[in-house]
Design a protein around this motif. Sequence first.
Motif, mmCIF file in Angstrom:
data_model
loop_
_atom_site.group_PDB
_atom_site.id
_atom_site.type_symbol
_atom_site.label_atom_id
_atom_site.label_comp_id
_atom_site.label_asym_id
_atom_site.label_seq_id
_atom_site.Cartn_x
_atom_site.Cartn_y
_atom_site.Cartn_z
ATOM 1 N N UNK A 216 0.943 -1.284 0.128
ATOM 2 C CA UNK A 216 0.102 -0.017 0.122
ATOM 3 C C UNK A 216 0.870 1.191 -0.030
ATOM 4 N N UNK A 217 1.928 1.180 0.778
ATOM 5 C CA UNK A 217 2.761 2.414 0.887
ATOM 6 C C UNK A 217 3.489 2.591 -0.355
ATOM 7 N N UNK A 218 4.242 1.621 -0.972
ATOM 8 C CA UNK A 218 4.851 1.734 -2.070
ATOM 9 C C UNK A 218 4.010 2.197 -3.349
ATOM 10 N N UNK A 219 2.721 1.860 -3.582
ATOM 11 C CA UNK A 219 2.008 2.336 -4.357
ATOM 12 C C UNK A 219 1.481 3.746 -4.210
ATOM 13 N N UNK A 220 1.371 4.107 -2.823
ATOM 14 C CA UNK A 220 1.063 5.535 -2.558
ATOM 15 C C UNK A 220 2.100 6.267 -3.004
ATOM 16 N N UNK A 234 -9.031 9.353 -5.400
ATOM 17 C CA UNK A 234 -9.800 8.343 -5.884
ATOM 18 C C UNK A 234 -8.925 7.284 -6.936
ATOM 19 N N UNK A 235 -8.183 8.044 -7.543
ATOM 20 C CA UNK A 235 -7.308 7.113 -8.411
ATOM 21 C C UNK A 235 -6.244 6.528 -7.804
ATOM 22 N N UNK A 236 -5.557 7.186 -6.874
ATOM 23 C CA UNK A 236 -4.556 6.422 -5.999
ATOM 24 C C UNK A 236 -5.004 5.305 -5.026
ATOM 25 N N UNK A 237 -6.058 5.682 -4.485
ATOM 26 C CA UNK A 237 -6.885 4.506 -3.741
ATOM 27 C C UNK A 237 -7.279 3.396 -4.553
ATOM 28 N N UNK A 238 -7.741 3.701 -5.711
ATOM 29 C CA UNK A 238 -8.240 2.352 -6.638
ATOM 30 C C UNK A 238 -6.830 1.736 -6.951
ATOM 31 N N UNK A 296 -13.606 3.288 -0.774
ATOM 32 C CA UNK A 296 -14.209 2.240 -1.863
ATOM 33 C C UNK A 296 -13.653 0.749 -1.422
ATOM 34 N N UNK A 297 -14.433 -0.280 -1.900
ATOM 35 C CA UNK A 297 -14.046 -1.463 -1.712
ATOM 36 C C UNK A 297 -13.813 -2.250 -3.163
#
Length: 305
Positions: A216-220, A234-238, A296-297
Amino acid sequence: MEDGFKLQQRHGKARVRVGRVWRDGDGTHHFSEWNVSISLLSDCLPAYVAGDNSDIVATDTMKNTVYAKAKECSQRLPVEDFAIELAKHFTSYYKQVTAAIIRIVEKPWERVNINGRPHAHGFKLGSEKHTTEVFLEKSGVLQVTSGIEGLAVLKTTKSGFEGFIRDKYTMLPETQERMLATEITALWRYSFKSLSSVPMKNHYFAEMYMDVKKVLLRTFFGCPKEGVYSPSVQSTLYDMAKVALGRFPELVSIQLKMPNLHFLPVNLSSKDNPAIVKFGDDVYLPTDEPHGSIEATLSRIHSKI
């Protein structure tokens, strides 16, 4: 039920706090602090309709069971395994109990380092918390959900917000340059459906917790030097949810809540200089009220959260 009514009930004990120390032979200590909530589904209808408590498991008994089971855990174990042990006890020990829901929040105590060396018995409190909820039926049907609470993250650039709906109430300017800050709450559900399907590997859940958090951190943040651009929360969450499900096939769904905690560029004017002066994206007013609420889920097809 009689008299044209239908009763659905459960009872339990909430906020049972327990600390557990394990001591290795070399003098190294390990410490966990758990906040345990127990909810039992049981056949104790007479207690409600006839004042007959003979089928009730007292909530004080539940509290004492938490301490007793913690004592029985002679080997260090992840919070998910402790929740499963509690659920197994309540559903097998009491014939009236048809299902148990165990929710535990683990405080983030971390071993301290003194002069670069890990301390044998010294700990400091970290930030984000490790959570779990175990639902176990007497039949053995199992659901395990784990998560993170309070994972505060911020990046000072590589974030923007453009192209949104504009109307007479819109004052927010579009931008390709802003700070992005949030406090991540994540919940992921495992695919295990029975006790027998849970991996027997020691510290499996602890390793999964750390691995999911790292993904999660690496993607953020993106790579350390260049980072990654975020066109919206929203885009980052997805992206974070999609990468997590792609990396871990044993997860069937993940829910993310990421409030947009605002850092507003400071603009100043004075009597001598009435023109608004923007501080060049280096001085900000931190504010978290009000804040944007984004959640979101993401689930695999045919899975349920």
